[in-house]
Enzyme design. Structure first.
Site, PDB file in Angstrom:
ATOM      1  N   CYS A  12     -81.533  23.068 -35.423  1.00 32.26           N
ATOM      2  CA  CYS A  12     -81.624  21.642 -35.143  1.00 32.26           C
ATOM      3  C   CYS A  12     -80.859  20.833 -36.177  1.00 32.26           C
ATOM      4  CB  CYS A  12     -83.073  21.158 -35.209  1.00 32.26           C
ATOM      5  SG  CYS A  12     -84.182  22.051 -34.132  1.00 32.26           S
ATOM      6  N   GLY A  38     -77.276  21.719 -32.371  1.00 30.53           N
ATOM      7  CA  GLY A  38     -78.173  21.854 -31.231  1.00 30.53           C
ATOM      8  C   GLY A  38     -77.677  21.059 -30.049  1.00 30.53           C
ATOM      9  N   ASN A 112     -86.385  20.359 -38.618  1.00 28.54           N
ATOM     10  CA  ASN A 112     -85.420  21.454 -38.591  1.00 28.54           C
ATOM     11  C   ASN A 112     -86.037  22.595 -39.384  1.00 28.54           C
ATOM     12  OD1 ASN A 112     -82.205  22.078 -40.207  1.00 28.54           O
ATOM     13  ND2 ASN A 112     -83.141  23.111 -38.490  1.00 28.54           N
ATOM     14  N   GLY A 113     -86.163  23.755 -38.740  1.00 28.44           N
ATOM     15  CA  GLY A 113     -86.731  24.919 -39.425  1.00 28.44           C
ATOM     16  C   GLY A 113     -87.726  25.625 -38.544  1.00 28.44           C
ATOM     17  N   CYS A 251     -80.689  28.692 -47.046  1.00 30.95           N
ATOM     18  CA  CYS A 251     -80.129  29.583 -46.018  1.00 30.95           C
ATOM     19  C   CYS A 251     -78.627  29.790 -46.214  1.00 30.95           C
ATOM     20  CB  CYS A 251     -80.382  28.974 -44.648  1.00 30.95           C
ATOM     21  SG  CYS A 251     -79.555  29.863 -43.334  1.00 30.95           S
ATOM     22  N   TYR A 257     -71.880  30.224 -41.304  1.00 29.15           N
ATOM     23  CA  TYR A 257     -71.615  29.913 -39.907  1.00 29.15           C
ATOM     24  C   TYR A 257     -72.067  28.526 -39.460  1.00 29.15           C
ATOM     25  CZ  TYR A 257     -72.400  29.800 -34.849  1.00 29.15           C
ATOM     26  OH  TYR A 257     -72.417  29.433 -33.534  1.00 29.15           O
ATOM     27  N   CYS A 397     -83.983  36.273 -38.358  1.00 30.02           N
ATOM     28  CA  CYS A 397     -84.349  35.138 -39.208  1.00 30.02           C
ATOM     29  C   CYS A 397     -85.658  34.552 -38.702  1.00 30.02           C
ATOM     30  CB  CYS A 397     -83.261  34.070 -39.142  1.00 30.02           C
ATOM     31  SG  CYS A 397     -83.671  32.604 -40.102  1.00 30.02           S
ATOM     32  N   CYS A 449     -81.261  32.357 -49.526  1.00 28.94           N
ATOM     33  CA  CYS A 449     -81.988  33.382 -48.779  1.00 28.94           C
ATOM     34  C   CYS A 449     -80.950  34.279 -48.103  1.00 28.94           C
ATOM     35  CB  CYS A 449     -82.866  32.729 -47.715  1.00 28.94           C
ATOM     36  SG  CYS A 449     -83.628  33.900 -46.568  1.00 28.94           S
ATOM     37  N   CYS A 452     -81.398  37.885 -43.647  1.00 29.63           N
ATOM     38  CA  CYS A 452     -80.751  38.469 -42.459  1.00 29.63           C
ATOM     39  C   CYS A 452     -79.834  39.630 -42.832  1.00 29.63           C
ATOM     40  CB  CYS A 452     -80.024  37.406 -41.650  1.00 29.63           C
ATOM     41  SG  CYS A 452     -78.862  36.409 -42.575  1.00 29.63           S
TER      42      CYS A 452
HETATM   43  P1  AMP Z   1     -71.999  38.719 -30.996  1.00 27.90           P
HETATM   44  O1  AMP Z   1     -71.676  39.658 -32.100  1.00 27.90           O
HETATM   45  O2  AMP Z   1     -71.390  39.084 -29.704  1.00 27.90           O
HETATM   46  O3  AMP Z   1     -73.495  38.552 -30.830  1.00 27.90           O
HETATM   47  O4  AMP Z   1     -71.456  37.273 -31.335  1.00 27.90           O
HETATM   48  C1  AMP Z   1     -70.892  36.960 -32.564  1.00 27.90           C
HETATM   49  C2  AMP Z   1     -70.397  35.544 -32.510  1.00 27.90           C
HETATM   50  O5  AMP Z   1     -71.511  34.653 -32.401  1.00 27.90           O
HETATM   51  C3  AMP Z   1     -69.619  35.141 -33.755  1.00 27.90           C
HETATM   52  O6  AMP Z   1     -68.403  34.560 -33.344  1.00 27.90           O
HETATM   53  C4  AMP Z   1     -70.480  34.120 -34.460  1.00 27.90           C
HETATM   54  O7  AMP Z   1     -69.705  33.053 -34.933  1.00 27.90           O
HETATM   55  C5  AMP Z   1     -71.425  33.626 -33.393  1.00 27.90           C
HETATM   56  N1  AMP Z   1     -72.785  33.413 -33.923  1.00 27.90           N
HETATM   57  C6  AMP Z   1     -73.366  33.985 -34.972  1.00 27.90           C
HETATM   58  N2  AMP Z   1     -74.627  33.540 -35.144  1.00 27.90           N
HETATM   59  C7  AMP Z   1     -74.860  32.656 -34.170  1.00 27.90           C
HETATM   60  C8  AMP Z   1     -75.980  31.823 -33.806  1.00 27.90           C
HETATM   61  N3  AMP Z   1     -77.108  31.839 -34.522  1.00 27.90           N
HETATM   62  N4  AMP Z   1     -75.856  31.032 -32.723  1.00 27.90           N
HETATM   63  C9  AMP Z   1     -74.712  31.024 -32.001  1.00 27.90           C
HETATM   64  N5  AMP Z   1     -73.620  31.766 -32.300  1.00 27.90           N
HETATM   65  C10 AMP Z   1     -73.684  32.573 -33.366  1.00 27.90           C
END
Ligand code: AMP
Length: 474
Positions: A12, A38, A112-113, A251, A257, A397, A449, A452
């Site tokens: 979020c 989000g 958020n959390g 985090c 990412y 997570c 943290c 993961c």
């Molecule tokens: P996959 O390995 O197919 O599950 O997807 C990896 C891709 O998902 C990478 O390009 C990441 O940037 C993206 N990604 C990683 N974590 C998340 C997340 N929490 N929500 C949405 N996309 C994510």
């Protein structure tokens, strides 16, 4: 217990504005900047000193807030929320902020959390007669406030916060004040900024990421500290520790990412972290290649760092379509890799005959990476060397990032060579945790943290694990 919360992870964005006659408009603009955190629902609650006004709905910020809807949000203070959730509980009842009228007046909250002891707290509250409307963990906080014997909102809030475990960056709104708080570990970000107004007035703003400040012309001041509560009201601003800060666990995935690279998160530029991840990745896992190609947008900053460090040209050979939402059309089986093709398309003349270093931030299930690598090869690449700017994700997570169950995490069940074969790369390598620490400047007050990547959780997560196990049993 398994039916209480459909959802364990909520990604979020939150924002709060105090002391501006266009508070709701500023919250709305800020939510645009936080849209990447989000896309499922968006909401704003404003207050005009006497009354609160609520508008929220499903969809993107631009869809929910028409000029007419924004026009209803009167007053000098506002909080906003943008929410992502996986399927299951994606209903309007769970859209935030939550707004209620209780013995402490009209209040609203956006979160958020992920509160890791929410199921127990809810069971206790329900046993004592509380009635819940949503399946979100955030509603628990409002019940704790309503039940508190403290007379003031801040007193009740302090009491409520002390009962929560897990991750929370919270923004509250009452008729005439904004209160924000961060959990004592500081899992999720929350920053404080301000705008200078005419006549020497100052408008205080809070947001998950500083890119929201940039959009509305606010200046970033500092972080809301872990374990800190800030009250902004008619008498000014007060900052206090409602509980001592505990071992910091910010985090790291925000830097890997989740956050935008133009934000400062946990007091550090996300762009700088990502570029450093790329540089260290190039040193740790060099490879002979012709071009470095990012997976857009998540891999761009790390790929720039990798290319610069390795002295290999950076090429944007995958083009992302930014306008795709969800599609309801299921393609026939003859259209392969449809999902990825909607989002990405290769630039054939950049890839043809080339040895490619493909850089992305993470591999979660592995399915996306495999589709992208197939796409890059089909466009003529001779070799594909996948480089990932963090270690393998091996554990879910419980603090607010949407990672799947351990059984679906490819890194939890396979070694790097097996993953390489699955994603069909010529070589595959990840950034080590030591280099990740260096890239995000893990030192002093800036501790992170890494659960993961290590499976070592900074708080007791047995209730969450039990919840998941119960759900799996059905
Ligand atoms: P996959 O390995 O197919 O599950 O997807 C990896 C891709 O998902 C990478 O390009 C990441 O940037 C993206 N990604 C990683 N974590 C998340 C997340 N929490 N929500 C949405 N996309 C994510």
């Amino acid at each position: 217990m398994s039916e209480v919360f459909d959802k364990l992870h909520e990604e979020c964005g939150v924002v709060a504005i105090y002391g501006h006659k266009e508070a709701a408009n500023l919250a709305y603009l800020s939510l645009h900047a936080l849209q990447h955190r989000g896309q499922e629902s968006a909401g704003i609650v404003s207050a005009d000193g006497k009354q609160t006004h609520v508008q929220k709905g499903m969809g993107h910020v631009a869809d929910v807030f028409t000029p007419a809807v924004l026009g209803e949000l009167h007053g000098n203070l506002a909080i906003g929320h943008t929410r992502y959730s996986t399927a299951g509980d994606s209903g309007p009842l769970n859209a935030q902020p939550f707004a209620v009228t209780c013995n402490k007046g009209q209040i609203a909250v956006a979160h958020n959390g992920n509160i890791t002891n929410a199921a127990e707290l809810r069971a206790d509250l329900e046993a004592a007669g509380s009635i819940f409307q949503a399946s979100s963990d955030t509603e628990v906080i409002l019940h704790l406030i309503a039940l508190s014997r403290e007379r003031t909102l801040s007193g009740a809030l302090r009491e409520a916060l002390l009962q929560l475990e897990g991750a929370f960056s919270l923004v509250f709104l009452a008729e005439d004040r904004i209160i924000v708080a961060r959990d004592p570990h500081g899992f999720r970000p929350l920053s404080l900024g301000q705008m200078e107004l005419s006549g020497g007035h100052v408008c205080s703003v809070f947001a998950s990421e500083t890119c929201a400040f940039d959009l509305i012309g606010a200046t970033y001041l500092n972080e809301v500290e872990p374990g800190e509560m800030i009250i902004v009201g008619p008498e000014g601003m007060t900052r206090e520790r409602y509980t001592p800060a505990r071992n910091r666990a910010q985090c790291v995935f925000e830097h890997v990412y989740f956050s935008r690279p133009d934000s400062i998160v946990f007091g550090r530029s996300v762009q700088e972290s990502r570029e450093k991840m790329g540089r260290l990745l190039a040193r740790e896992h060099p490879v002979e290649a012709d071009i470095v190609v990012p997976v857009p947008d998540s891999g761009v900053a790390a790929a720039l760092g990798y290319a610069d460090e390795a002295g290999i040209p950076f090429r944007q050979a995958l083009i992302r379509n930014h306008y795709v939402g969800r599609t309801f059309i299921e393609p026939s089986q003859t259209i392969r890799d449809f999902g990825v093709k909607l989002k990405l398309n290769p630039v054939r003349n950049l890839l043809e005959g080339k040895r490619v270093v493909l850089v992305d931030d993470s591999i979660v299930r592995g399915t996306t990476s495999r589709k992208i690598i197939r796409m890059v090869r089909a466009a003529g690449a001779r070799e594909v060397h996948m480089r990932i700017s963090c270690p393998p994700v091996i554990a879910p997570c419980f603090y607010g990032v949407d990672t799947p169950d351990k059984s679906e995490l490819i890194g939890a069940n396979h070694d790097v060579e097996e993953i390489r074969r699955f994603v069909e790369a010529d070589t595959l390598a990840y950034l080590s945790i030591e280099n990740l620490r260096e890239a995000v400047q893990d030192n002093g007050n800036r501790r992170y943290c890494y659960a993961c990547y290590t499976g070592e959780y900074p708080t007791d997560v047995t209730p969450m694990e039990a919840l998941i196990a119960a759900r799996r049993r059905g």
